[in-house]
Structures are given as structure tokens and as C-alpha cells.
Design a protein around this motif. Structure first.
Motif, PDB file in Angstrom:
ATOM      1  N   LEU A  35      40.164 -26.759 -16.523  1.00 33.25           N
ATOM      2  CA  LEU A  35      40.336 -26.357 -17.840  1.00 33.25           C
ATOM      3  C   LEU A  35      38.874 -26.243 -18.715  1.00 33.25           C
ATOM      4  O   LEU A  35      39.006 -25.070 -19.523  1.00 33.25           O
ATOM      5  N   PHE A  36      38.208 -27.047 -18.380  1.00 40.05           N
ATOM      6  CA  PHE A  36      37.210 -27.414 -19.379  1.00 40.05           C
ATOM      7  C   PHE A  36      36.048 -26.136 -19.212  1.00 40.05           C
ATOM      8  O   PHE A  36      35.826 -25.507 -20.173  1.00 40.05           O
ATOM      9  N   PRO A  37      35.797 -25.826 -17.836  1.00 42.74           N
ATOM     10  CA  PRO A  37      35.003 -24.841 -17.673  1.00 42.74           C
ATOM     11  C   PRO A  37      35.601 -23.248 -18.356  1.00 42.74           C
ATOM     12  O   PRO A  37      34.965 -22.356 -18.629  1.00 42.74           O
ATOM     13  N   ALA A  38      37.036 -23.316 -18.171  1.00 44.51           N
ATOM     14  CA  ALA A  38      37.635 -22.017 -18.338  1.00 44.51           C
ATOM     15  C   ALA A  38      37.528 -21.850 -19.986  1.00 44.51           C
ATOM     16  O   ALA A  38      37.561 -20.711 -20.512  1.00 44.51           O
ATOM     17  N   LEU A  39      37.628 -23.001 -20.646  1.00 41.48           N
ATOM     18  CA  LEU A  39      37.671 -23.066 -22.183  1.00 41.48           C
ATOM     19  C   LEU A  39      36.174 -22.952 -22.741  1.00 41.48           C
ATOM     20  O   LEU A  39      35.974 -22.796 -23.899  1.00 41.48           O
ATOM     21  N   MET A  40      35.153 -23.083 -21.928  1.00 44.97           N
ATOM     22  CA  MET A  40      33.721 -23.149 -22.590  1.00 44.97           C
ATOM     23  C   MET A  40      33.227 -22.108 -23.238  1.00 44.97           C
ATOM     24  O   MET A  40      32.598 -22.303 -24.297  1.00 44.97           O
ATOM     25  N   PRO A  41      33.643 -20.945 -22.844  1.00 48.56           N
ATOM     26  CA  PRO A  41      32.926 -19.889 -23.584  1.00 48.56           C
ATOM     27  C   PRO A  41      33.666 -19.656 -24.945  1.00 48.56           C
ATOM     28  O   PRO A  41      33.025 -19.539 -25.913  1.00 48.56           O
ATOM     29  N   ARG A  42      35.076 -20.000 -25.045  1.00 49.31           N
ATOM     30  CA  ARG A  42      35.646 -19.982 -26.471  1.00 49.31           C
ATOM     31  C   ARG A  42      34.989 -20.835 -27.177  1.00 49.31           C
ATOM     32  O   ARG A  42      34.696 -20.983 -28.459  1.00 49.31           O
ATOM     33  N   THR A  47      31.625 -22.974 -31.897  1.00 46.45           N
ATOM     34  CA  THR A  47      30.904 -24.067 -32.652  1.00 46.45           C
ATOM     35  C   THR A  47      29.398 -23.796 -32.525  1.00 46.45           C
ATOM     36  O   THR A  47      28.736 -24.144 -32.995  1.00 46.45           O
ATOM     37  N   ASP A  48      29.022 -22.318 -31.887  1.00 42.10           N
ATOM     38  CA  ASP A  48      27.809 -22.002 -31.833  1.00 42.10           C
ATOM     39  C   ASP A  48      26.919 -22.796 -30.949  1.00 42.10           C
ATOM     40  O   ASP A  48      25.578 -22.949 -31.264  1.00 42.10           O
ATOM     41  N   TRP A  49      27.304 -23.695 -30.052  1.00 41.67           N
ATOM     42  CA  TRP A  49      26.514 -24.269 -29.054  1.00 41.67           C
ATOM     43  C   TRP A  49      26.429 -23.424 -27.853  1.00 41.67           C
ATOM     44  O   TRP A  49      27.270 -22.657 -27.497  1.00 41.67           O
ATOM     45  N   SER A  50      25.581 -23.960 -27.088  1.00 46.12           N
ATOM     46  CA  SER A  50      25.158 -23.289 -25.959  1.00 46.12           C
ATOM     47  C   SER A  50      26.015 -23.993 -24.823  1.00 46.12           C
ATOM     48  O   SER A  50      26.623 -25.030 -25.064  1.00 46.12           O
ATOM     49  N   ALA A  51      26.267 -22.948 -23.667  1.00 47.23           N
ATOM     50  CA  ALA A  51      27.342 -23.829 -22.624  1.00 47.23           C
ATOM     51  C   ALA A  51      26.481 -25.075 -21.926  1.00 47.23           C
ATOM     52  O   ALA A  51      26.972 -25.967 -21.463  1.00 47.23           O
ATOM     53  N   MET A  52      25.138 -24.963 -21.879  1.00 45.27           N
ATOM     54  CA  MET A  52      24.238 -26.083 -21.608  1.00 45.27           C
ATOM     55  C   MET A  52      24.679 -27.325 -22.467  1.00 45.27           C
ATOM     56  O   MET A  52      24.581 -28.535 -21.922  1.00 45.27           O
ATOM     57  N   GLU A  53      24.563 -27.090 -23.668  1.00 47.61           N
ATOM     58  CA  GLU A  53      24.888 -28.136 -24.589  1.00 47.61           C
ATOM     59  C   GLU A  53      26.332 -28.734 -24.457  1.00 47.61           C
ATOM     60  O   GLU A  53      26.585 -29.954 -24.448  1.00 47.61           O
ATOM     61  N   LEU A  54      27.173 -28.038 -24.178  1.00 49.17           N
ATOM     62  CA  LEU A  54      28.694 -28.371 -24.104  1.00 49.17           C
ATOM     63  C   LEU A  54      28.794 -29.334 -22.829  1.00 49.17           C
ATOM     64  O   LEU A  54      29.562 -29.914 -22.725  1.00 49.17           O
ATOM     65  N   ALA A  55      28.080 -28.867 -21.678  1.00 56.40           N
ATOM     66  CA  ALA A  55      28.180 -29.346 -20.558  1.00 56.40           C
ATOM     67  C   ALA A  55      27.332 -30.951 -20.470  1.00 56.40           C
ATOM     68  O   ALA A  55      27.642 -31.525 -19.437  1.00 56.40           O
ATOM     69  N   GLY A  56      26.755 -31.134 -21.420  1.00 52.24           N
ATOM     70  CA  GLY A  56      25.942 -32.107 -21.544  1.00 52.24           C
ATOM     71  C   GLY A  56      24.636 -32.331 -21.017  1.00 52.24           C
ATOM     72  O   GLY A  56      23.959 -33.104 -20.793  1.00 52.24           O
ATOM     73  N   GLY A  57      24.154 -31.051 -20.629  1.00 54.16           N
ATOM     74  CA  GLY A  57      22.713 -31.115 -19.940  1.00 54.16           C
ATOM     75  C   GLY A  57      21.917 -30.385 -20.952  1.00 54.16           C
ATOM     76  O   GLY A  57      20.870 -30.266 -21.542  1.00 54.16           O
TER      77      GLY A  57
END
Length: 57
Positions: A35-42, A47-57
């Protein structure tokens, strides 16, 4: 200090709980894993965060 019950006494009583808990953990973590990767673009868009920031990297 507690000691273990002799000869595994009480293990049969804990068995159903352990199986239910293990199954619940399996469902939760597998759901989170997909679920997390599926919702990551939304989430990134709102939040105006990058996918890298959301993934903790």
C-alpha cells in the motif's frame, strides 16, 4: 524471576493466540508493503516531498 512451565505446559493454551497474532501480523505487514508504494505519488504531491524523502532515503 519467572521460570518456564515444566514440559511445555500451557503451550497448547497459547497456540491459538499465537497463530491468530501471526496471521494478523502477516496481513498487516504485507498490506503495508504494497500500500505505501501505491500511495507514495499522492502523498508526495500533497506534501511536496520527493519520493526519496518519503522512503526515508
Amino acid at each position: 524471576m519467572t521460570t518456564a512451565p515444566p514440559d511445555g505446559a500451557g503451550a497448547a493454551e497459547r497456540g491459538p493466540f499465537v497463530l491468530r497474532h501471526a496471521f494478523a501480523q502477516l496481513l498487516f505487514w504485507s498490506g503495508f508493503y504494497y500500500l505505501f508504494p501505491a500511495l507514495m505519488p499522492r502523498i508526495a504531491q500533497s506534501t511536496d516531498w520527493s519520493a526519496m524523502e518519503l522512503a526515508g532515503g
